[in-house]
Design a protein around this motif. Sequence first.
Motif, PDB file in Angstrom:
ATOM      1  N   ASP A 173       0.826  -1.211   0.000  1.00 23.01           N
ATOM      2  CA  ASP A 173       0.000   0.000   0.000  1.00 23.01           C
ATOM      3  C   ASP A 173       0.864   1.266   0.000  1.00 23.01           C
ATOM      4  N   GLY A 174       1.927   1.231  -0.800  1.00 23.04           N
ATOM      5  CA  GLY A 174       2.782   2.408  -0.957  1.00 23.04           C
ATOM      6  C   GLY A 174       3.848   2.590   0.106  1.00 23.04           C
ATOM      7  N   ARG A 175       3.867   1.745   1.120  1.00 23.08           N
ATOM      8  CA  ARG A 175       4.868   1.849   2.199  1.00 23.08           C
ATOM      9  C   ARG A 175       5.936   0.790   2.024  1.00 23.08           C
ATOM     10  N   LEU A 176       7.204   1.193   2.157  1.00 25.10           N
ATOM     11  CA  LEU A 176       8.296   0.244   2.041  1.00 25.10           C
ATOM     12  C   LEU A 176       8.261  -0.726   3.214  1.00 25.10           C
ATOM     13  N   ALA A 177       8.135  -2.022   2.908  1.00 23.29           N
ATOM     14  CA  ALA A 177       7.980  -3.051   3.937  1.00 23.29           C
ATOM     15  C   ALA A 177       9.227  -3.910   4.104  1.00 23.29           C
ATOM     16  N   ALA A 178      10.002  -4.082   3.021  1.00 19.35           N
ATOM     17  CA  ALA A 178      11.175  -4.964   3.067  1.00 19.35           C
ATOM     18  C   ALA A 178      12.191  -4.528   2.028  1.00 19.35           C
ATOM     19  N   THR A 179      13.463  -4.881   2.283  1.00 20.48           N
ATOM     20  CA  THR A 179      14.544  -4.506   1.364  1.00 20.48           C
ATOM     21  C   THR A 179      15.558  -5.634   1.201  1.00 20.48           C
ATOM     22  N   ALA A 180      16.336  -5.500   0.141  1.00 22.14           N
ATOM     23  CA  ALA A 180      17.559  -6.278  -0.078  1.00 22.14           C
ATOM     24  C   ALA A 180      18.498  -5.316  -0.806  1.00 22.14           C
ATOM     25  N   ARG A 181      19.741  -5.212  -0.316  1.00 21.13           N
ATOM     26  CA  ARG A 181      20.688  -4.242  -0.868  1.00 21.13           C
ATOM     27  C   ARG A 181      21.823  -4.949  -1.613  1.00 21.13           C
ATOM     28  N   HIS A 182      22.173  -4.408  -2.764  1.00 20.58           N
ATOM     29  CA  HIS A 182      23.275  -4.859  -3.623  1.00 20.58           C
ATOM     30  C   HIS A 182      24.356  -3.792  -3.519  1.00 20.58           C
ATOM     31  N   THR A 183      25.549  -4.183  -3.051  1.00 17.07           N
ATOM     32  CA  THR A 183      26.650  -3.226  -2.913  1.00 17.07           C
ATOM     33  C   THR A 183      27.821  -3.684  -3.754  1.00 17.07           C
ATOM     34  N   LEU A 184      28.308  -2.772  -4.585  1.00  9.39           N
ATOM     35  CA  LEU A 184      29.473  -3.034  -5.416  1.00  9.39           C
ATOM     36  C   LEU A 184      30.719  -2.626  -4.646  1.00  9.39           C
TER      37      LEU A 184
END
Length: 150
Positions: free
Chosen positions: A41-52
Amino acid sequence: MTVEVRELKPDEFSLAEKLWEEYRDQKADRIRERIFGVFEDGRLAATARHTLHPDGVEMDCVFASEKYRGNGYARMAVEALLKACASEEIFIHSTLVLIPFYKKLGFVPIPEDKLPRTIRDRFLFCFGEMAGCNVCPMVRVKRPEAKTVP
């Protein structure tokens, strides 16, 4: 309820930083990082980050806000990252309890000395005993037939 899975634009990284206040207060780097998220519903609930890093790619900040846990959102964020970055070899530091989860996504445990130096150095406090720190280094090998989506 609407659920959207997508890569965040750099000007949205502050949304991830706000979410990460619950998770070790991480900060985002607009130059070296890509962040994949699940929005409910438009709210960030989860993430995964890619770092170089200078010598490899690391995935971390796999995190779902407590309010959204149990919906598979962290998995969805990881799967979006892995799909977009399928042609890359990706390293992680998995907690021991999550090794089966990451194995299902194609990661395999590796010895510490197989981690690229700059990624391994993030866990120097373990002094060569990552398992003693509840951490297992893992890698997902690149898929040669895959194309990385910019």
